[in-house]
Write a protein that holds these residues in place. Structure first.
Motif, PDB file in Angstrom:
ATOM      1  N   ASN A 295     -25.353 -63.400 -26.540  1.00 26.59           N
ATOM      2  CA  ASN A 295     -23.911 -63.511 -26.804  1.00 26.59           C
ATOM      3  C   ASN A 295     -23.602 -64.014 -28.199  1.00 26.59           C
ATOM      4  O   ASN A 295     -22.453 -63.993 -28.622  1.00 26.59           O
ATOM      5  CB  ASN A 295     -23.276 -64.446 -25.759  1.00 26.59           C
ATOM      6  CG  ASN A 295     -23.299 -63.845 -24.371  1.00 26.59           C
ATOM      7  OD1 ASN A 295     -23.226 -62.632 -24.200  1.00 26.59           O
ATOM      8  ND2 ASN A 295     -23.407 -64.699 -23.359  1.00 26.59           N
ATOM      9  N   ARG A 296     -24.627 -64.460 -28.951  1.00 26.63           N
ATOM     10  CA  ARG A 296     -24.386 -64.955 -30.306  1.00 26.63           C
ATOM     11  C   ARG A 296     -23.840 -63.840 -31.210  1.00 26.63           C
ATOM     12  O   ARG A 296     -22.999 -64.079 -32.068  1.00 26.63           O
ATOM     13  CB  ARG A 296     -25.704 -65.495 -30.867  1.00 26.63           C
ATOM     14  CG  ARG A 296     -25.561 -66.156 -32.227  1.00 26.63           C
ATOM     15  CD  ARG A 296     -26.882 -66.744 -32.680  1.00 26.63           C
ATOM     16  NE  ARG A 296     -27.872 -65.683 -32.905  1.00 26.63           N
ATOM     17  CZ  ARG A 296     -29.146 -65.924 -33.214  1.00 26.63           C
ATOM     18  NH1 ARG A 296     -29.589 -67.171 -33.276  1.00 26.63           N
ATOM     19  NH2 ARG A 296     -29.979 -64.921 -33.434  1.00 26.63           N
ATOM     20  N   ALA A 297     -24.312 -62.600 -30.971  1.00 24.02           N
ATOM     21  CA  ALA A 297     -23.868 -61.484 -31.817  1.00 24.02           C
ATOM     22  C   ALA A 297     -22.380 -61.179 -31.614  1.00 24.02           C
ATOM     23  O   ALA A 297     -21.740 -60.576 -32.467  1.00 24.02           O
ATOM     24  CB  ALA A 297     -24.690 -60.247 -31.509  1.00 24.02           C
ATOM     25  N   HIS A 298     -21.837 -61.585 -30.481  1.00 20.94           N
ATOM     26  CA  HIS A 298     -20.428 -61.306 -30.183  1.00 20.94           C
ATOM     27  C   HIS A 298     -19.551 -62.529 -30.369  1.00 20.94           C
ATOM     28  O   HIS A 298     -18.376 -62.538 -29.981  1.00 20.94           O
ATOM     29  CB  HIS A 298     -20.303 -60.811 -28.729  1.00 20.94           C
ATOM     30  CG  HIS A 298     -21.112 -59.573 -28.459  1.00 20.94           C
ATOM     31  ND1 HIS A 298     -20.742 -58.325 -28.871  1.00 20.94           N
ATOM     32  CD2 HIS A 298     -22.303 -59.449 -27.825  1.00 20.94           C
ATOM     33  CE1 HIS A 298     -21.659 -57.450 -28.494  1.00 20.94           C
ATOM     34  NE2 HIS A 298     -22.633 -58.116 -27.847  1.00 20.94           N
ATOM     35  N   GLY A 299     -20.124 -63.587 -30.936  1.00 22.58           N
ATOM     36  CA  GLY A 299     -19.346 -64.775 -31.195  1.00 22.58           C
ATOM     37  C   GLY A 299     -18.990 -65.570 -29.968  1.00 22.58           C
ATOM     38  O   GLY A 299     -18.050 -66.359 -29.986  1.00 22.58           O
TER      39      GLY A 299
END
Length: 302
Positions: A295-299
């Motif tokens: 989920n880091r890539a989607h903020g």
């Protein structure tokens, strides 16, 4: 001979190991709540907290537990044997060392220690007495059987010769090979009448042959299985599975492998490793870790 030599190099198909089915804390609580006898509930609670083998658990004596430090020392184990294998024709043989041939020490919770201490006091047990003792078993009472109305019972199924016999008679039991309640009661009444006039010797009612140790089979059949049924447990859990549950719960709670190995007396660390990730929620940490990075890539943070 040549054919047999060729077979030596043939690999048999791999048989996959079935995953362990572990009793969850919720299932254990349900089982525990259905055991009516207080001493047996304490035995089950001690088993799940210590992970002792059955022979170690049922051979525990008062002197094995230091009530101040709450440290339990596993010194002996008991095995049930046939009388011909026992030096005094008994049924329980005590080995002066556990299965791993080494004493081991484990600490109990304050709650369990207090319960055991209260049990020792209430039962007035001495230092060498068993903590969990098989209560004396009464001989089973004779079963009363009502003499049925034969005219209302009908007939048995045809036997190999095509003949039928009336239910509730010795003919129905012997020639008709019927084992319904009425036919088996007829046979029991017939044998009781013969014993009453001295024609047959009564067979001694079965009782539990014990010197105070709790037999494994008696506990499994009379206590454990009925408790499983009342608790709604559908998979075939055994009393030994409480040992598996103990190891699994320890590892799921964060205990390291060496600690669990020492506590259970495993001979190899690989034996302990099989309990990793055996509870249904065991992979939650892995999923949380994956989601955190994914989920880091989607903020997002969760």
């Amino acid at each position: 001979m040549f054919g047999l030599l060729l077979l030596k190099g043939v690999k048999t198909p791999t048989v996959p190991k079935k995953p362990l089915k572990i009793i969850t804390p919720e299932q254990f609580d349900a089982i525990y709540a259905t055991i009516p006898e207080a001493t047996l509930r304490l035995l089950v609670e001690t088993d799940i907290e210590t992970g002792l083998r059955w022979g170690e658990l049922t051979e525990l004596r008062v002197s094995d537990l230091d009530l101040i430090s709450r440290v339990l020392t596993v010194r002996r184990t008991v095995v049930q044997v046939g009388p011909k294998f026992h030096p005094t024709r008994g049924r329980f043989l005590v080995n002066k060392y556990p299965k791993d041939k080494e004493f081991r020490r484990l600490k109990l919770s304050a709650q369990l220690t207090a319960k055991i201490a209260a049990h020792i006091k209430d039962a007035d047990l001495g230092p060498d007495d068993l903590i969990f003792v098989m209560a004396p078993q009464d001989s089973p009472a004779a079963r009363l059987r009502a003499v049925p109305d034969l005219a209302a019972l009908g007939f048995t199924k045809p036997n190999a010769a095509g003949r039928q016999y009336r239910h509730g008679t010795m003919s129905g039991y012997n020639a008709g090979r019927c084992r319904c309640t009425f036919c088996t009661d007829a046979a029991a009444i017939y044998r009781a009448q013969r014993r009453a006039v001295g024609k047959d010797s009564p067979r001694r009612p079965r009782t539990v042959d014990t010197d105070g140790h709790i037999p494994r089979d008696w506990f499994r059949l009379k206590v454990w299985k009925p408790a499983l049924q009342r608790a709604g447990i559908t998979f075939p859990a055994r009393p030994h599975d409480m040992r598996h549950a103990h190891a699994s719960w320890l590892l799921a709670g964060g205990a390291d492998l060496q600690m669990v190995k020492d506590r259970l007396g495993h001979g190899s660390i690989s034996t302990t490793e099989k309990y990793l990730h055996t509870l249904p929620e065991a992979d939650d940490l892995a999923l949380d870790a994956f989601s955190k990075i994914r989920n880091r890539a989607h903020g997002r943070t969760a």
